[in-house]
Design a protein around this motif. Sequence first.
Motif, PDB file in Angstrom:
ATOM      1  N   PHE A  69       0.848  -1.193   0.000  1.00 39.70           N
ATOM      2  CA  PHE A  69       0.000   0.000   0.000  1.00 39.70           C
ATOM      3  C   PHE A  69       0.873   1.228   0.000  1.00 39.70           C
ATOM      4  O   PHE A  69       1.876   1.274   0.696  1.00 39.70           O
ATOM      5  N   PRO A  80     -11.864  -0.225  -0.223  1.00 38.79           N
ATOM      6  CA  PRO A  80     -10.790  -0.315   0.767  1.00 38.79           C
ATOM      7  C   PRO A  80     -11.305  -0.081   2.174  1.00 38.79           C
ATOM      8  O   PRO A  80     -10.904  -0.773   3.112  1.00 38.79           O
ATOM      9  N   ILE A  92      -5.994   4.737   3.077  1.00 40.77           N
ATOM     10  CA  ILE A  92      -5.901   3.863   1.897  1.00 40.77           C
ATOM     11  C   ILE A  92      -7.068   4.143   0.964  1.00 40.77           C
ATOM     12  O   ILE A  92      -6.926   4.258  -0.252  1.00 40.77           O
ATOM     13  N   ASN A  93      -8.241   4.276   1.597  1.00 40.73           N
ATOM     14  CA  ASN A  93      -9.442   4.526   0.810  1.00 40.73           C
ATOM     15  C   ASN A  93      -9.293   5.786  -0.041  1.00 40.73           C
ATOM     16  O   ASN A  93      -9.623   5.796  -1.221  1.00 40.73           O
ATOM     17  N   VAL A 126      -6.782   5.208  -2.810  1.00 41.88           N
ATOM     18  CA  VAL A 126      -7.344   4.406  -3.893  1.00 41.88           C
ATOM     19  C   VAL A 126      -8.378   5.213  -4.659  1.00 41.88           C
ATOM     20  O   VAL A 126      -8.371   5.269  -5.889  1.00 41.88           O
TER      21      VAL A 126
END
Lengths: 509, 224
Positions: A3, A40, A224-225, A228
């Motif tokens: 990641f 995510p 992360i969301n 992404v």
Amino acid sequence: MPFRIPNFRNLSLSGRASGSENRSPLFGMRLSANVFRQTPFRLTLMFITVYSFVAVLIFAYIYIASSSETKAVSDAQVKSRIDYLEEVYREQGEAAVLETLVEEDITEWFFIKNIYDDQGRVLAQNRRAMTEVTPRVFNHIRERIKTLPDARAPFQINYRLTDPAGQRKAYAYRGQVLTLRPGLNLYVGMDTSWSEKGFDMGFKALWGGGVLVIVLGLFAGMIINNEVSRSVQGLMQVFDAVKEGDLKARAKLRHSGDEFDALAQRVNETLDRMEKTMGNLKYAGDAIAHDLRTPLSRLRSKLEVSLYDVEKDPSQAPDVIEKALAETDQLLRTFQTVFSMSRLQAAGQAPDQKPFDATALAMDMCELFEILAEDKGLEFTSEIDKGVTAFGNRDFLAQALANLLDNAIKYTQTGGITLRLRVNSRQEVEFSVTDTGQGVPEADRARITQRFVRLENSRSLPGVGLGLSMVEAVAVAHRGRLTIDEGPGVYKDQGPGLRTALVLPPYGG
Amino acid sequence: MTHILIVEDDVEAALTMQKGLKEQGFDSTVTHDGEAGLKALRGGGFDVVVLDRMMPGLDGVSMLEIARSEGMDIPVLFLSALGELEDRVYGLKAGADDYLVKPYALVELVARVEALLRRKDTGAVESVLRVGELEMNLITRVVKRGTTEIDLQPREFQLLEFLMRHVGQSVTRTMLLEKVWAYHFDPQTNVIDVHISRLRAKLDKGFDKPMLHTVRGEGYQLKA
């Protein structure tokens, strides 16, 4: 899975979201209800749930296992005290047991012990019992004993007391009762609060850790969301633009080397290819339109003029119509050729390919074109290797060779044409046509395979400029190539000539 | 009189075709889809079928497959705007006898229809072909016009044989390339013309009456 952790300079923990909502990955606009629908983040929630469940299971197991261990140990300890005191009573009598109970050594600090009569009066108790067992607690113990089905069974009591320093303290004892004789009851309890305390601490640590994990997990999930969704949204914007017809839209590359970058790169490459293909199609379409427009308008004006002529002299009619037909045929032929090429290019490879006798094909082409050359006063020679087999579509290749031979004959005024077939040093099957015409300047050689390109000196000759394009399309459709080089060189008023070669991949048979 | 069944969904194209065939002396019936074509065919009375490949409903290939499965062996000429090799192979596999690509010249259509009719009524193996004073012995491979022996190259021999077998009919350049040389492509040039004029030189030189004629449009014809 690597990641990518975002640049933390972009994290704005204060309310500094104004003006740069897109760049504030955490508390900007993205943190809306639909964050829960994003993959995510949903994965993060799922992992946190699974983690919590497993942690609770493990803790429950440890708790159950160790509390039953605690019970077993304390019960054994209590029993050994009771047995000892009973022995003292049996061997030395009542006074001795009361004395022993009171005068104990320091190792017995974990136990409360007392002896009481049936009225609940305490006859003797050890030091710890003195400080920790108030009359109320003692009554509570006695009440509990009455409820037990077996008077000697171990039981647990828990209670809280305020100690002399004024602090509330939790007590936990596990003990047993033995009636030495009526009116003389012995109670021994062991302090198990250490075990309870251990669990308490473990429980607190687990909760604290769990909360920390959940908070950090959510935090990481959001990061992360955002990361992404930022990448995905970039791609979605590109697709939206393409959908709207903007073929020039491209995804921004961050050169981070991650999957999203790789994906963006693929998308860009695909779009490049599409744009080029669309460009080709448009070019071909424009070229056809252009090429058809000229002869069509010529045909139209000729017919218009002819109409007057025919009105004056009806006997001219067949001639006029015949010419019009010839022009129409030429148009249709152009159309057909472009159509064939497009189909070849779209399919990527020629249909119905199989091994065929390349020698026979070359000989047939010789036989077909030899007299055409001779008619023009050109010498026609051939050097054809025997027994050459190639893999491909014979008719398409015949078409390609016919185009090469036709060109050579058309553009050569004196000298000759040579058709060669050989297997070259790379085992490729090579058909080549050499002429002694004017040749093509090196600068123009790449250009002449393009559709509808005709060089200045060929404009007066019939043709539309599709011959070599077709040859190239056929070559490519066979994973082969068309090469164009200088011919044999200048000799007297001839040359330098042109050598065109259609090279097919080796036939592995 | 020869009766042709035309199955073609483009009404105007069908009527033009019918008119053109009429000019050449062929009667024809037009149907506009596969079902009607099949029905007409089952009624009988036709000598050859000109069948369009792409039609709404029952398309040409399917119609032909049904007709062949019902044992009808009538010669069929396939018409298609596709025109690529794989389509032709597919059409021939489905049971067509010949295949013509749109757009086509009327003379080409007529020539091919005539060839199909011809195929139908010559079953016998001949050893000598005769057209007027022209005689071709297929066994000794000697060709004579009257008493004059004509010396022909092997390909010229095949060319003349084809013309003699289709005497009185127009044959097109594409047909010649297809049937004599066995290639399917557009020669784009006058290469076939050159071969014909060679043959003509050998055939008609020194004779008052020419036998090998150029047909207005794009074909040739051998006449007695």
